[in-house]
Design an enzyme around this catalytic site. Structure first.
Site, PDB file in Angstrom:
ATOM      1  N   ILE A   1      53.417 -10.440  49.336  1.00  0.00           N
ATOM      2  CA  ILE A   1      52.224 -10.839  50.007  1.00  0.00           C
ATOM      3  C   ILE A   1      52.686 -11.795  51.322  1.00  0.00           C
ATOM      4  O   ILE A   1      52.226 -11.581  52.341  1.00  0.00           O
ATOM      5  CB  ILE A   1      51.477 -11.801  48.891  1.00  0.00           C
ATOM      6  CG1 ILE A   1      51.057 -10.775  47.907  1.00  0.00           C
ATOM      7  CG2 ILE A   1      50.239 -12.348  49.549  1.00  0.00           C
ATOM      8  CD1 ILE A   1      50.273 -11.320  46.723  1.00  0.00           C
TER       9      ILE A   1
ATOM     10  N   LYS B   1      70.756  28.759  22.627  1.00  0.00           N
ATOM     11  CA  LYS B   1      70.939  28.480  21.067  1.00  0.00           C
ATOM     12  C   LYS B   1      72.353  28.465  20.768  1.00  0.00           C
ATOM     13  O   LYS B   1      72.986  29.063  19.885  1.00  0.00           O
ATOM     14  CB  LYS B   1      70.353  29.898  20.370  1.00  0.00           C
ATOM     15  CG  LYS B   1      68.824  29.932  20.331  1.00  0.00           C
ATOM     16  CD  LYS B   1      67.973  28.778  19.979  1.00  0.00           C
ATOM     17  CE  LYS B   1      66.655  28.980  20.052  1.00  0.00           C
ATOM     18  NZ  LYS B   1      65.943  29.440  21.317  1.00  0.00           N
TER      19      LYS B   1
ATOM     20  N   GLY C   1      56.042 -13.010  51.212  1.00  0.00           N
ATOM     21  CA  GLY C   1      57.367 -12.818  51.125  1.00  0.00           C
ATOM     22  C   GLY C   1      58.122 -14.008  50.779  1.00  0.00           C
ATOM     23  O   GLY C   1      59.342 -13.783  50.635  1.00  0.00           O
TER      24      GLY C   1
ATOM     25  N   HIS D   1      70.633 -27.401  30.421  1.00  0.00           N
ATOM     26  CA  HIS D   1      71.256 -27.311  29.549  1.00  0.00           C
ATOM     27  C   HIS D   1      72.212 -25.812  29.545  1.00  0.00           C
ATOM     28  O   HIS D   1      71.691 -25.073  30.152  1.00  0.00           O
ATOM     29  CB  HIS D   1      70.886 -27.690  28.109  1.00  0.00           C
ATOM     30  CG  HIS D   1      69.639 -26.457  27.816  1.00  0.00           C
ATOM     31  ND1 HIS D   1      68.368 -26.490  28.383  1.00  0.00           N
ATOM     32  CD2 HIS D   1      69.823 -25.241  27.236  1.00  0.00           C
ATOM     33  CE1 HIS D   1      67.564 -25.557  28.186  1.00  0.00           C
ATOM     34  NE2 HIS D   1      68.379 -24.764  27.291  1.00  0.00           N
TER      35      HIS D   1
ATOM     36  N   ASP E   1      61.130  -6.194  43.626  1.00  0.00           N
ATOM     37  CA  ASP E   1      59.999  -6.976  43.548  1.00  0.00           C
ATOM     38  C   ASP E   1      58.576  -6.120  43.159  1.00  0.00           C
ATOM     39  O   ASP E   1      58.735  -4.740  43.571  1.00  0.00           O
ATOM     40  CB  ASP E   1      59.815  -7.968  44.384  1.00  0.00           C
ATOM     41  CG  ASP E   1      59.089  -9.113  44.285  1.00  0.00           C
ATOM     42  OD1 ASP E   1      58.630  -9.246  42.924  1.00  0.00           O
ATOM     43  OD2 ASP E   1      58.889 -10.062  44.976  1.00  0.00           O
ATOM     44  N   ASP E   2      57.803  -6.744  42.754  1.00  0.00           N
ATOM     45  CA  ASP E   2      56.392  -5.575  42.758  1.00  0.00           C
ATOM     46  C   ASP E   2      55.520  -5.805  43.926  1.00  0.00           C
ATOM     47  O   ASP E   2      54.839  -4.780  44.270  1.00  0.00           O
ATOM     48  CB  ASP E   2      55.523  -6.448  41.431  1.00  0.00           C
ATOM     49  CG  ASP E   2      55.320  -7.609  41.416  1.00  0.00           C
ATOM     50  OD1 ASP E   2      55.595  -8.671  42.589  1.00  0.00           O
ATOM     51  OD2 ASP E   2      54.839  -8.533  40.480  1.00  0.00           O
TER      52      ASP E   2
END
Length: 481
Positions: free
Chosen positions: A406, A96, A408, A382, A402-403
């Site tokens: 599979i 406190k 690569g 652009h 990365d997630d």
């Protein structure tokens, strides 16, 4: 690991919302511990409390004032008590503290010398008082917003019952720090007060106090219903002080934990309108990430059946990790799993591979306080026509997030774009590895791949835990050759 993650890990490991106040109060010292050396007696008593409760609570909360009242021996006792607490269980120092002039030195003392994980503070001097504590990014503060002391009602409920000061404290303190850094301390026996605070601060961790002062009139289910957040957590419950003088303390703690967990389950089976994941299995040889695997399955990120892939092939499973970001409870644990791997690596910046892993990479950037960049999937014709978005200096080392692995291909393309800009890429971190030799192929190109778990580990865990049947398990095994 920051305070919030450490607390969540402790809650999960011990399946408990309970915290213990470690107060060397001579008036509460059991007769069995009394001798002529009061400091030694208190030390033995506190250590016995820690031993008997360490497997059943999520945090410890020593009150600084009790130790200071014992003089220099008391402060030495505090350090011994802190050292006796298992390192994986967070410590909240009840101080406190409210002196603006000494905030910086006090924050340095408690966070760097005593090494506590969080501290309680009084709000009256405002954000200037709290700021020196929030400099320590891995620690946290709890702001006292309400107390059960009857003499405080004239202040706390000023100016009116409808717009009380304690709710103004809650509203203001939400602007002082993030939910991971700043929680609320609420002393009350009244569930209505808890509910009002929860409605104003749905995202904040609440440390309840004084709830047992109502004696036999206390209804723990009402307290939980009022204080838990929409995900079924966010509330810490104190162990009653009178319990520490009773024999067989561990049995009493286990009984209270079971009562709270049962009440919590009943509340969310009756009233919850959102998905809340609670563990419901016990496996002897559990995977270190078993709970996360089960969560991913239960929220639909991992499915088993017959699914046509983009290639035209049919697989007996399907992975959809995009659902993670819609479930904060799961997303938070996914970030923690990545963070454990990243903490063992050396890098200057993080890079997310568009688009699936960008939310995860952003979350990790915020957690690790590390700059984020990402290679564009396509270069616009652009504007700046930049290949890499974000600021960086050539020669810096980048850890790629990365997630799922599979083939690569996508992560390797992203890594090559980063290298073409003069950046060094050594490590690639993913949540799931499909295996099939992808890590070896990445290593041949100079990249060390790390994964939280493999698809085989996921399937084995789901099978052991009864989430998938034998036919589904065997179909997966056959698909893997």
């Amino acid at each position: 690991m920051n305070f919030f993650d450490k607390l969540q890990a402790s809650i999960f490991q011990n399946q408990s919302l309970l915290f213990v106040g470690l107060d060397p109060n001579p008036e509460l010292l059991p007769a069995d511990y009394k001798s002529e050396d009061i400091i030694a007696d208190l030390h033995n008593w506190l250590e016995s409390i820690i031993r008997e409760t360490a497997d059943f609570v999520c945090a410890y909360k020593p009150t600084l004032g009790f130790y200071e009242a014992l003089g220099v021996p008391g402060l030495e006792l505090l350090e011994k008590t802190l050292a006796a607490i298992p390192s994986h269980i967070p410590i909240i120092l009840d101080a406190k503290h409210s002196d603006l002039n000494t905030s910086s030195v006090f924050a340095r003392r408690v966070f760097t010398q005593l090494n506590v994980d969080a501290v309680t503070l009084s709000p009256y001097t405002g954000q200037d008082h709290v700021a020196p504590f929030l400099v320590y990014l891995d620690q946290a503060v709890f702001i006292l917003c309400c107390t059960s002391n009857a003499g405080a009602e004239a202040l706390q409920k000023y100016p009116t019952e409808e717009l009380p000061l304690y709710l103004q404290v809650v509203k203001e303190s939400r602007n002082w720090g993030t939910p991971e850094q700043l929680g609320l301390e609420v002393g009350t026996t009244n569930p209505e007060i808890l509910a009002r605070i929860r409605s104003v601060a749905p995202e904040r961790l609440i440390m309840a106090r004084s709830i047992w002062a109502g004696g036999s009139n206390i209804n723990i289910k009402e307290i939980l219903a009022a204080g838990l957040n929409s995900h079924g957590d966010g509330l810490l419950i104190p162990v009653p002080q009178d319990m520490f003088s009773q024999p067989k303390l561990a049995d009493h703690i286990q009984s209270l934990r079971a009562e709270i967990n049962q009440a919590k389950s009943e509340i969310f089976s009756e009233t919850s309108t959102c998905a809340v994941w609670l563990p419901d299995v016990s496996v002897v040889n559990l995977h270190p990430q078993q709970d996360l695997i089960l969560k991913l399955y239960d929220v639909g990120c991992i499915m088993f059946g017959s699914f046509v892939q983009a290639s035209g092939a049919t697989f007996p499973y399907y992975i959809d990790l995009r659902k993670i970001i819609s479930n904060p409870q799961v997303f938070n644990q996914v970030l923690t799993a990545y963070e454990k791997i990243l903490n063992s690596l050396e890098f200057d910046r993080l890079a997310g591979i568009p688009y699936g892993s960008l939310p995860t990479a952003t979350g990790l950037s915020l957690r690790l306080h590390c700059p984020l960049i990402f290679p564009r999937k396509e270069v616009k014709a652009h504007g700046t026509r930049r290949l890499i978005e974000g600021n960086f200096d050539p020669g810096e080392t980048v850890a790629v997030v990365d997630d799922i692995l599979i083939t690569g291909k996508s992560v390797m393309e992203g890594a090559e774009k980063l290298k073409s800009a003069g950046l060094n890429v050594r490590d690639i971190i993913v949540l799931i590895d499909h295996e099939q030799g992808v890590k070896a192929r990445l290593l041949d190109h100079g990249y060390q791949a790390h994964s939280v778990f493999t698809l085989a580990e996921i399937t084995e865990t789901l099978y052991q835990c009864g989430r998938i049947n034998q036919a589904q398990f065997l179909a997966f095994r056959e698909s893997q050759g």
